[in-house]
Design a protein around this motif. Structure first.
Motif, short mmCIF file in Angstrom:
data_model
loop_
_atom_site.label_atom_id
_atom_site.label_comp_id
_atom_site.label_asym_id
_atom_site.label_seq_id
_atom_site.Cartn_x
_atom_site.Cartn_y
_atom_site.Cartn_z
N LEU A 214 -1.35 10.48 -77.89
CA LEU A 214 -0.48 9.51 -77.21
C LEU A 214 -1.21 8.84 -76.04
CD1 LEU A 214 2.73 11.71 -77.29
CD2 LEU A 214 2.58 9.42 -78.27
N GLY A 215 -1.98 9.63 -75.33
CA GLY A 215 -2.73 9.06 -74.21
C GLY A 215 -3.74 8.02 -74.64
N HIS A 216 -4.51 8.31 -75.70
CA HIS A 216 -5.50 7.34 -76.18
C HIS A 216 -4.82 6.13 -76.82
CE1 HIS A 216 -9.20 9.37 -75.23
NE2 HIS A 216 -8.77 10.51 -75.79
N ALA A 217 -3.65 6.35 -77.43
CA ALA A 217 -2.91 5.21 -77.98
C ALA A 217 -2.47 4.27 -76.86
CB ALA A 217 -1.70 5.71 -78.77
N ALA A 218 -2.00 4.86 -75.76
CA ALA A 218 -1.58 4.04 -74.62
C ALA A 218 -2.75 3.27 -74.02
CB ALA A 218 -0.93 4.92 -73.56
N ASP A 219 -3.96 3.82 -74.15
CA ASP A 219 -5.16 3.17 -73.63
C ASP A 219 -5.74 2.14 -74.59
OD1 ASP A 219 -5.01 4.61 -71.29
OD2 ASP A 219 -6.38 6.19 -71.96
N GLY A 220 -5.12 1.99 -75.76
CA GLY A 220 -5.53 0.94 -76.68
C GLY A 220 -6.41 1.37 -77.83
N ASP A 221 -6.63 2.68 -78.01
CA ASP A 221 -7.44 3.13 -79.14
C ASP A 221 -6.70 2.84 -80.44
OD1 ASP A 221 -9.83 4.95 -80.05
OD2 ASP A 221 -8.07 5.71 -81.11
N ALA A 222 -7.34 2.14 -81.35
CA ALA A 222 -6.66 1.67 -82.57
C ALA A 222 -6.27 2.83 -83.49
CB ALA A 222 -7.56 0.69 -83.32
N VAL A 223 -7.12 3.82 -83.61
CA VAL A 223 -6.83 4.95 -84.50
C VAL A 223 -5.65 5.74 -83.96
CG1 VAL A 223 -7.70 7.11 -85.45
CG2 VAL A 223 -9.16 5.08 -85.41
N ALA A 224 -5.69 6.06 -82.67
CA ALA A 224 -4.58 6.79 -82.06
C ALA A 224 -3.30 5.97 -82.13
CB ALA A 224 -4.92 7.14 -80.61
N GLY A 225 -3.42 4.67 -81.91
CA GLY A 225 -2.26 3.79 -81.99
C GLY A 225 -1.63 3.79 -83.36
N GLY A 226 -2.46 3.80 -84.38
CA GLY A 226 -1.93 3.83 -85.75
C GLY A 226 -1.19 5.12 -86.04
N ILE A 227 -1.68 6.23 -85.48
CA ILE A 227 -1.01 7.53 -85.68
C ILE A 227 0.36 7.51 -85.01
CG2 ILE A 227 -1.10 9.98 -85.08
CD1 ILE A 227 -4.19 9.75 -85.33
N VAL A 228 0.42 6.97 -83.80
CA VAL A 228 1.69 6.92 -83.09
C VAL A 228 2.66 5.96 -83.79
CG1 VAL A 228 2.80 6.28 -80.91
CG2 VAL A 228 0.66 7.57 -80.89
N ASP A 229 2.15 4.85 -84.29
CA ASP A 229 3.00 3.91 -85.03
C ASP A 229 3.63 4.59 -86.24
OD1 ASP A 229 2.39 1.91 -83.24
OD2 ASP A 229 0.93 0.90 -84.55
N GLN A 230 2.84 5.40 -86.94
CA GLN A 230 3.37 6.10 -88.12
C GLN A 230 4.43 7.11 -87.70
OE1 GLN A 230 2.70 5.61 -91.54
NE2 GLN A 230 4.55 6.87 -91.56
N ALA A 231 4.22 7.80 -86.59
CA ALA A 231 5.20 8.76 -86.11
C ALA A 231 6.51 8.06 -85.77
CB ALA A 231 4.67 9.51 -84.89
N VAL A 232 6.42 6.91 -85.11
CA VAL A 232 7.62 6.15 -84.77
C VAL A 232 8.35 5.70 -86.05
CG1 VAL A 232 8.47 4.00 -83.75
CG2 VAL A 232 6.81 5.40 -82.51
N ALA A 233 7.59 5.25 -87.03
CA ALA A 233 8.19 4.83 -88.30
C ALA A 233 8.91 6.00 -88.98
CB ALA A 233 7.13 4.25 -89.23
N ASP A 234 8.29 7.18 -88.93
CA ASP A 234 8.91 8.36 -89.55
C ASP A 234 10.19 8.76 -88.81
OD1 ASP A 234 6.97 8.56 -91.50
OD2 ASP A 234 5.72 9.95 -90.35
N LEU A 235 10.14 8.74 -87.49
CA LEU A 235 11.33 9.08 -86.71
C LEU A 235 12.44 8.06 -86.95
CD1 LEU A 235 9.60 10.11 -83.36
CD2 LEU A 235 10.82 11.64 -84.93
N GLY A 236 12.06 6.79 -87.06
CA GLY A 236 13.04 5.75 -87.34
C GLY A 236 13.71 5.95 -88.68
N GLU A 237 12.94 6.31 -89.67
CA GLU A 237 13.51 6.58 -91.00
C GLU A 237 14.50 7.74 -90.94
OE1 GLU A 237 11.64 6.98 -95.40
OE2 GLU A 237 10.97 8.49 -93.95
#
Length: 314
Positions: A214-237
């Motif tokens: 989550l920290g690296h995603a917040a800092d703009g790391d694309a790989v970490a960001g993609g992981i967090v995006d997938q988690a949000v999509a799963d929680l949304g579902e």
């Protein structure tokens, strides 16, 4: 004797802040205990996959009680537990054991999704998703009908959980180091994957890598960001599935609880965009431990069918 949803009548109603009323929230990372009279708290180890569920839980309760300096007998204790045994014999053994460990007259036991719901929503109507090491979601309608989504454990479910995020992050680290995957700031983490295989707390260990992702995603790391995006999509579902089980015609409050949501708007803002017009993201009133306190103090409604009550013989 175990009875579904029948609060005690032999001892009368339990007064608020009674001297020996106890709430317990048992998750995968820790078990927390609160003495309602004065707010004393204690902590024990969380649920361990593959262990002896009954004995491990009793040991955790004993440790938390000692940590809270709980030495007086207990009138009522309510427990919301991850890994609550489905087997009736085991469940009764667990309740008997808790009664013995705490000297409790009455033990009220349920899954942790119930205490999460009871703590988050005032009138027991709506959807609560609890996301920490694992993920479980509970929808309760006006007629007290209920529907559970996910909560299937780290092997077959818990989509969007801290474990899922941590595991995906660790995989990304190893893929980047091998040259099989894209470069990522996650790869700066110092880890030996083989240490996880021998750990008795591997699920919790993996989940503890989620804040790094989550920290690296917040800092703009694309790989970490993609992981967090997938988690949000799963929680949304998961939430949309729960909302779809509710009868139409009324706005449905949706509360998000659990350690994963300590990330705040990083998760909540994109999650809100995934919900339909019926769902209203609502700030939870309290924690699962607060929910256990609510169930310990008095009426079990609307959770009667989800709570099992054990009473010591007179």
């Amino acid at each position: 004797m175990l009875q579904r949803g029948m609060p005690s009548t032999s001892r009368g109603s339990v007064a608020d802040n009674g001297p020996a009323t106890v709430a317990i929230d048992g998750g995968q990372s820790s078990l927390r205990l609160r003495v309602l009279a004065d707010g004393r708290t204690g902590e024990g180890p969380g649920f361990v996959h593959g262990g002896d569920t009954v004995q491990d839980t009793l040991a955790a309760v004993r440790q938390a009680a000692t940590d809270a300096r709980l030495d007086e007998p207990v009138d009522v204790v309510a427990l919301g537990l991850c890994g609550l045994p489905n087997d009736v014999v085991q469940a009764e053994a667990l309740a008997d054991g808790v009664a013995e460990v705490l000297g409790a007259t009455e033990v009220r036991v349920c899954e942790d999704m119930v205490t999460a719901h009871a703590g988050a929503l005032a009138d027991g109507y709506g959807v609560v998703v609890a996301a920490g090491t694992g993920v479980v979601c509970l929808a309760i309608d006006r007629d007290r009908s209920w529907h559970k989504v996910d909560g299937h454990g780290y092997l077959f479910g818990d989509a969007g959980s801290a474990f899922a995020i941590g595991r995906a992050g660790l995989v990304a680290v190893l893929r980047a180091r091998d040259g099989r995957g894209p470069a990522t700031a996650l790869a700066t983490a110092h880890l030996d994957p083989w240490t996880y295989y021998s750990s008795p707390t591997v699920v919790d260990d993996v989940a503890r890598f989620a804040p790094t992702v989550l920290g690296h995603a917040a800092d703009g790391d694309a790989v970490a960001g993609g992981i967090v995006d997938q988690a949000v999509a799963d929680l949304g579902e998961t939430i949309r599935t729960a909302v779809a089980t509710m009868r139409p015609g009324e706005e449905i409050p949706v509360a998000c609880v659990g350690g994963l949501f300590d990330a705040g708007d990083q998760l909540l803002e994109p999650l809100a965009r995934q919900l339909d017009d019926r769902a209203a993201l609502t700030k939870p009133l309290g924690t699962p431990l607060d929910g256990a306190a609510r169930l310990a103090r008095g009426t079990l409604q609307p959770y009667d069918d989800l709570v099992t009550v054990h009473r010591r013989p007179e």
